[in-house]
Structures are given as C-alpha cells and as structure tokens.
Design a protein around this motif. Structure first.
Motif, PDB file in Angstrom:
ATOM      1  N   ALA A 277       0.858  -1.191   0.000  1.00 17.60           N
ATOM      2  CA  ALA A 277       0.000   0.000   0.000  1.00 17.60           C
ATOM      3  C   ALA A 277       0.889   1.234   0.000  1.00 17.60           C
ATOM      4  CB  ALA A 277      -0.903   0.004   1.226  1.00 17.60           C
ATOM      5  N   ILE A 278       0.372   2.311  -0.535  1.00 18.35           N
ATOM      6  CA  ILE A 278       1.058   3.593  -0.521  1.00 18.35           C
ATOM      7  C   ILE A 278       0.017   4.633  -0.132  1.00 18.35           C
ATOM      8  CG2 ILE A 278       0.720   3.936  -3.002  1.00 18.35           C
ATOM      9  CD1 ILE A 278       3.401   5.451  -3.033  1.00 18.35           C
ATOM     10  N   GLY A 279       0.390   5.558   0.714  1.00 21.73           N
ATOM     11  CA  GLY A 279      -0.562   6.553   1.186  1.00 21.73           C
ATOM     12  C   GLY A 279       0.085   7.908   1.320  1.00 21.73           C
ATOM     13  N   SER A 280      -0.719   8.863   1.708  1.00 22.43           N
ATOM     14  CA  SER A 280      -0.241  10.227   1.855  1.00 22.43           C
ATOM     15  C   SER A 280      -0.982  10.906   3.008  1.00 22.43           C
ATOM     16  CB  SER A 280      -0.502  10.998   0.548  1.00 22.43           C
ATOM     17  OG  SER A 280      -0.082  12.326   0.668  1.00 22.43           O
ATOM     18  N   TYR A 281      -0.287  11.812   3.660  1.00 22.76           N
ATOM     19  CA  TYR A 281      -0.922  12.598   4.713  1.00 22.76           C
ATOM     20  C   TYR A 281      -0.313  13.996   4.724  1.00 22.76           C
ATOM     21  CZ  TYR A 281       3.229  12.180   7.629  1.00 22.76           C
ATOM     22  OH  TYR A 281       4.509  12.267   8.105  1.00 22.76           O
ATOM     23  N   GLY A 282      -1.062  14.901   5.282  1.00 26.86           N
ATOM     24  CA  GLY A 282      -0.587  16.268   5.466  1.00 26.86           C
ATOM     25  C   GLY A 282      -1.041  16.772   6.815  1.00 26.86           C
ATOM     26  N   GLY A 283      -0.183  17.475   7.494  1.00 25.34           N
ATOM     27  CA  GLY A 283      -0.507  17.983   8.824  1.00 25.34           C
ATOM     28  C   GLY A 283      -1.070  19.392   8.783  1.00 25.34           C
ATOM     29  N   ALA A 284      -1.896  19.686   9.759  1.00 28.06           N
ATOM     30  CA  ALA A 284      -2.477  21.023   9.900  1.00 28.06           C
ATOM     31  C   ALA A 284      -3.073  21.144  11.296  1.00 28.06           C
ATOM     32  CB  ALA A 284      -3.575  21.243   8.859  1.00 28.06           C
ATOM     33  N   ASN A 285      -3.142  22.345  11.792  1.00 28.66           N
ATOM     34  CA  ASN A 285      -3.846  22.582  13.046  1.00 28.66           C
ATOM     35  C   ASN A 285      -5.297  22.905  12.727  1.00 28.66           C
ATOM     36  OD1 ASN A 285      -1.666  22.261  14.854  1.00 28.66           O
ATOM     37  ND2 ASN A 285      -0.891  24.250  14.240  1.00 28.66           N
ATOM     38  N   VAL A 286      -6.214  22.431  13.565  1.00 26.13           N
ATOM     39  CA  VAL A 286      -7.637  22.655  13.341  1.00 26.13           C
ATOM     40  C   VAL A 286      -8.291  23.153  14.624  1.00 26.13           C
ATOM     41  CG1 VAL A 286      -7.850  20.955  11.496  1.00 26.13           C
ATOM     42  CG2 VAL A 286      -8.189  20.237  13.849  1.00 26.13           C
ATOM     43  N   ASN A 287      -9.390  23.855  14.461  1.00 33.94           N
ATOM     44  CA  ASN A 287     -10.205  24.292  15.589  1.00 33.94           C
ATOM     45  C   ASN A 287     -11.442  23.415  15.632  1.00 33.94           C
ATOM     46  OD1 ASN A 287      -8.561  26.618  16.266  1.00 33.94           O
ATOM     47  ND2 ASN A 287      -9.311  27.488  14.356  1.00 33.94           N
ATOM     48  N   ILE A 288     -11.693  22.796  16.782  1.00 29.02           N
ATOM     49  CA  ILE A 288     -12.849  21.917  16.934  1.00 29.02           C
ATOM     50  C   ILE A 288     -13.877  22.618  17.834  1.00 29.02           C
ATOM     51  CG2 ILE A 288     -11.741  20.648  18.825  1.00 29.02           C
ATOM     52  CD1 ILE A 288     -13.333  18.188  17.958  1.00 29.02           C
ATOM     53  N   THR A 289     -15.123  22.627  17.380  1.00 28.41           N
ATOM     54  CA  THR A 289     -16.231  23.190  18.153  1.00 28.41           C
ATOM     55  C   THR A 289     -17.423  22.262  18.005  1.00 28.41           C
ATOM     56  OG1 THR A 289     -16.963  24.529  16.269  1.00 28.41           O
ATOM     57  CG2 THR A 289     -15.474  25.599  17.835  1.00 28.41           C
TER      58      THR A 289
ATOM     59  N   THR B  82      -4.980   9.892   3.150  1.00 34.61           N
ATOM     60  CA  THR B  82      -5.680   9.052   2.188  1.00 34.61           C
ATOM     61  C   THR B  82      -6.230   7.824   2.907  1.00 34.61           C
ATOM     62  OG1 THR B  82      -3.644   7.880   1.618  1.00 34.61           O
ATOM     63  CG2 THR B  82      -4.224   9.793   0.255  1.00 34.61           C
ATOM     64  N   SER B  83      -7.250   7.239   2.346  1.00 34.45           N
ATOM     65  CA  SER B  83      -7.849   6.057   2.971  1.00 34.45           C
ATOM     66  C   SER B  83      -6.845   4.918   3.089  1.00 34.45           C
ATOM     67  CB  SER B  83      -9.076   5.602   2.182  1.00 34.45           C
ATOM     68  OG  SER B  83      -8.707   5.240   0.864  1.00 34.45           O
ATOM     69  N   SER B  84      -5.878   4.855   2.220  1.00 28.61           N
ATOM     70  CA  SER B  84      -4.891   3.778   2.238  1.00 28.61           C
ATOM     71  C   SER B  84      -3.908   3.879   3.399  1.00 28.61           C
ATOM     72  CB  SER B  84      -4.112   3.757   0.920  1.00 28.61           C
ATOM     73  OG  SER B  84      -3.498   5.012   0.694  1.00 28.61           O
ATOM     74  N   MET B  85      -3.865   5.007   4.101  1.00 29.50           N
ATOM     75  CA  MET B  85      -2.936   5.139   5.228  1.00 29.50           C
ATOM     76  C   MET B  85      -3.245   4.136   6.330  1.00 29.50           C
ATOM     77  SD  MET B  85      -0.424   7.112   4.675  1.00 29.50           S
ATOM     78  CE  MET B  85       0.225   7.286   6.318  1.00 29.50           C
ATOM     79  N   PHE B  86      -4.496   3.715   6.466  1.00 31.34           N
ATOM     80  CA  PHE B  86      -4.831   2.697   7.463  1.00 31.34           C
ATOM     81  C   PHE B  86      -4.103   1.392   7.140  1.00 31.34           C
ATOM     82  CE2 PHE B  86      -8.412   5.617   7.819  1.00 31.34           C
ATOM     83  CZ  PHE B  86      -8.459   5.808   9.187  1.00 31.34           C
ATOM     84  N   ASP B  87      -3.984   1.080   5.842  1.00 30.73           N
ATOM     85  CA  ASP B  87      -3.256  -0.127   5.423  1.00 30.73           C
ATOM     86  C   ASP B  87      -1.746   0.071   5.545  1.00 30.73           C
ATOM     87  OD1 ASP B  87      -5.616  -1.505   4.754  1.00 30.73           O
ATOM     88  OD2 ASP B  87      -5.657  -0.546   2.777  1.00 30.73           O
ATOM     89  N   VAL B  88      -1.263   1.259   5.250  1.00 30.00           N
ATOM     90  CA  VAL B  88       0.172   1.539   5.321  1.00 30.00           C
ATOM     91  C   VAL B  88       0.686   1.369   6.749  1.00 30.00           C
ATOM     92  CG1 VAL B  88       1.936   3.349   5.091  1.00 30.00           C
ATOM     93  CG2 VAL B  88       0.211   3.061   3.302  1.00 30.00           C
ATOM     94  N   VAL B  89      -0.026   1.924   7.719  1.00 26.50           N
ATOM     95  CA  VAL B  89       0.439   1.874   9.111  1.00 26.50           C
ATOM     96  C   VAL B  89      -0.159   0.708   9.896  1.00 26.50           C
ATOM     97  CG1 VAL B  89       0.997   4.330   9.210  1.00 26.50           C
ATOM     98  CG2 VAL B  89      -1.273   3.565   9.890  1.00 26.50           C
ATOM     99  N   LYS B  90      -0.992  -0.096   9.212  1.00 29.88           N
ATOM    100  CA  LYS B  90      -1.562  -1.312   9.810  1.00 29.88           C
ATOM    101  C   LYS B  90      -2.360  -1.041  11.088  1.00 29.88           C
ATOM    102  CE  LYS B  90       0.720  -4.207   7.019  1.00 29.88           C
ATOM    103  NZ  LYS B  90       0.176  -4.419   5.742  1.00 29.88           N
TER     104      LYS B  90
END
Length: 115
Positions: free
Chosen positions: A29-41, A55-63
């Motif tokens: 599997a190959i995946g991608s992610y990007g970091g960011a700060n978010v405000n939750i309300t 990406t949805s494939s990150m669950f498979d990449v990191v098991k």
C-alpha cells in the motif's frame, strides 16, 4: 529527509502521489498525509488540535484499524464528498470521555460540520 538535496522534510504534489500510487509494484500500500492545526467546536469547549488530511490507504500503510466506527473508503477521497473525522485515542478519550456512541455525532472543524 532528502540528503542529496539537503531537504529535511520531503513533500510531494497530489499528482506525484497519484503517479507513485499507480506505478508502485513494490509496496502493499502507498498513502499520503498532510498535517495542519484545526479548531474543533460543537462538542464541548472550543479547542485547537493537531490534525490534517490522509488518504484512505494510510490505514493499510500503518496497519491500524479504528477502535470505533470505520476508516474511510477510496471513493470518499473525492473532493466535495462529506468530510470524515479520525480522532487519535488520547485526544478522543479526553475530548469525548471514551464515549463509543460518539460515532455519527456532529462537530465542527474550522467551521465545517463533520459527522
């Protein structure tokens, strides 16, 4: 790190990622992610959290698999589709007191309603 170019953090474009994914023959599997700060309300006091996109494939990449609810599917990565929230165990436990019924509950991230 890209040592040849002395780049401590390496990133790529969406088109490069899609090309890597399409042409990859060596990885499960190959995946991608990007970091960011978010405000939750919308669920307790407003709070600033470390977040991002993946990406949805990150669950498979990191098991890993979600403790509650489910991961998301490749077709849900399409722009304009409903957004999904994935919460890390510690922040989810602190924010939602470990409530497993939080799945499907609405909150807001950066002013956008998520469920």
């Amino acid at each position: 790190m890209n040592q040849k170019l002395n780049i401590p953090f390496f990133s790529t474009s969406v088109l490069n990622y899609l090309s890597f994914k399409e042409q990859s023959k060596s990885f499960e599997a190959i995946g991608s992610y990007g970091g960011a700060n978010v405000n939750i309300t919308g669920a307790g006091e407003p709070e600033r959290l470390a977040g991002g996109t993946l990406t949805s494939s990150m669950f498979d990449v990191v098991k890993i698999r979600p403790i509650a609810g489910r991961g998301f599917r490749p077709e849900e990565e399409t722009p304009g589709r409903d957004a999904w929230l994935f919460s890390a165990k510690d922040s989810g436990k602190r924010r939602f007191q470990g409530d497993r019924h939080v799945v499907g509950r609405s909150i807001e991230l950066n002013g956008v309603a998520l469920r």
